[in-house]
Write an enzyme that holds these catalytic residues in place. Structure first.
Site, short mmCIF file in Angstrom:
data_model
loop_
_atom_site.label_atom_id
_atom_site.label_comp_id
_atom_site.label_asym_id
_atom_site.label_seq_id
_atom_site.Cartn_x
_atom_site.Cartn_y
_atom_site.Cartn_z
N CYS A 281 6.17 6.00 4.32
CA CYS A 281 4.98 5.23 3.93
C CYS A 281 4.27 5.84 2.73
CB CYS A 281 4.02 5.11 5.10
SG CYS A 281 4.65 4.12 6.47
N HIS B 255 0.84 -1.19 0.00
CA HIS B 255 0.00 0.00 0.00
C HIS B 255 0.88 1.24 0.00
CE1 HIS B 255 -0.23 1.03 4.58
NE2 HIS B 255 0.84 0.31 4.36
N GLU C 228 -0.06 -4.65 12.02
CA GLU C 228 0.66 -4.24 10.81
C GLU C 228 2.14 -4.57 10.95
OE1 GLU C 228 0.30 -0.35 8.20
OE2 GLU C 228 1.40 0.04 10.06
N ASP D 257 -4.47 -10.68 -0.05
CA ASP D 257 -3.17 -11.34 -0.03
C ASP D 257 -2.42 -11.17 -1.35
OD1 ASP D 257 -1.17 -12.83 1.30
OD2 ASP D 257 -1.83 -14.66 0.29
N HIS D 258 -1.19 -10.67 -1.24
CA HIS D 258 -0.32 -10.41 -2.39
C HIS D 258 -0.96 -9.46 -3.39
CE1 HIS D 258 1.76 -13.76 -0.54
NE2 HIS D 258 2.84 -13.29 -1.13
N HIS E 163 5.02 0.16 -0.53
CA HIS E 163 5.71 -0.66 0.47
C HIS E 163 4.69 -1.67 0.97
CE1 HIS E 163 3.61 2.06 3.24
NE2 HIS E 163 3.86 1.18 4.20
N HIS F 10 3.50 -4.97 3.99
CA HIS F 10 3.53 -5.53 5.34
C HIS F 10 3.04 -6.98 5.30
CE1 HIS F 10 4.02 -1.57 7.21
NE2 HIS F 10 3.10 -1.14 6.36
#
Length: 138
Positions: free
Chosen positions: A34, A15, A127, A80-81, A40, A42
């Site tokens: 960020c 994100h 996070e 996810d991904h 980037h 998490h």
């Protein structure tokens, strides 16, 4: 007697924290690294807590496998991904903060969980090992 059950799921997402109406300098001033235009990511941990009565026949509030499948269908498989700014329907048009994410996940899960005859109690997202956000609904 109401009992609380929590299921943990994991997902990895990219994100960027930024506002389109701000300059890159202003975004960096508010969001720091960020706001990197190259994104980037998490490795998130998602905790979903439900509450309900224990069924006398099964001894369960909910079959935990059923809860896991529901969380994966409505949330994890979508995140996810993925890049939550550009690929996740329920984050469309929202600043991709963890606070907004936890509220959006609540909104995705509340009705499907209610349809099982139990209530959504809490959604928590870690996070990083040091930062997490909890939401208990409206």
């Amino acid at each position: 007697m109401e009992t609380y059950v929590t299921r943990r799921e994991r997902f990895s997402s990219a994100h960027r924290l930024y506002r389109k109406d701000w300059s890159n300098e202003k975004n960096y001033e508010v969001f720091g690294p960020c706001s990197n235009p190259q994104w980037h990511g998490h490795n998130y941990e998602l905790y979903v807590t439900v509450k309900g009565e224990v069924d006398q026949q099964t001894g369960f509030v909910i079959n935990i496998k059923e809860l896991s499948n529901l969380i994966k269908e409505y949330v994890v498989n979508k995140l996810d991904h993925k890049n939550m700014n550009t690929e996740v329907d329920f984050m469309n048009g929202k600043l991709a903060s963890t606070e907004n994410l936890v509220i959006a996940i609540w909104d995705e899960l509340e009705q499907p969980i209610r349809s099982l005859g139990i209530e959504l109690y809490r959604v928590k997202i870690s996070e990083t090992e040091n930062n997490f956000v909890e939401y208990y609904g409206k």
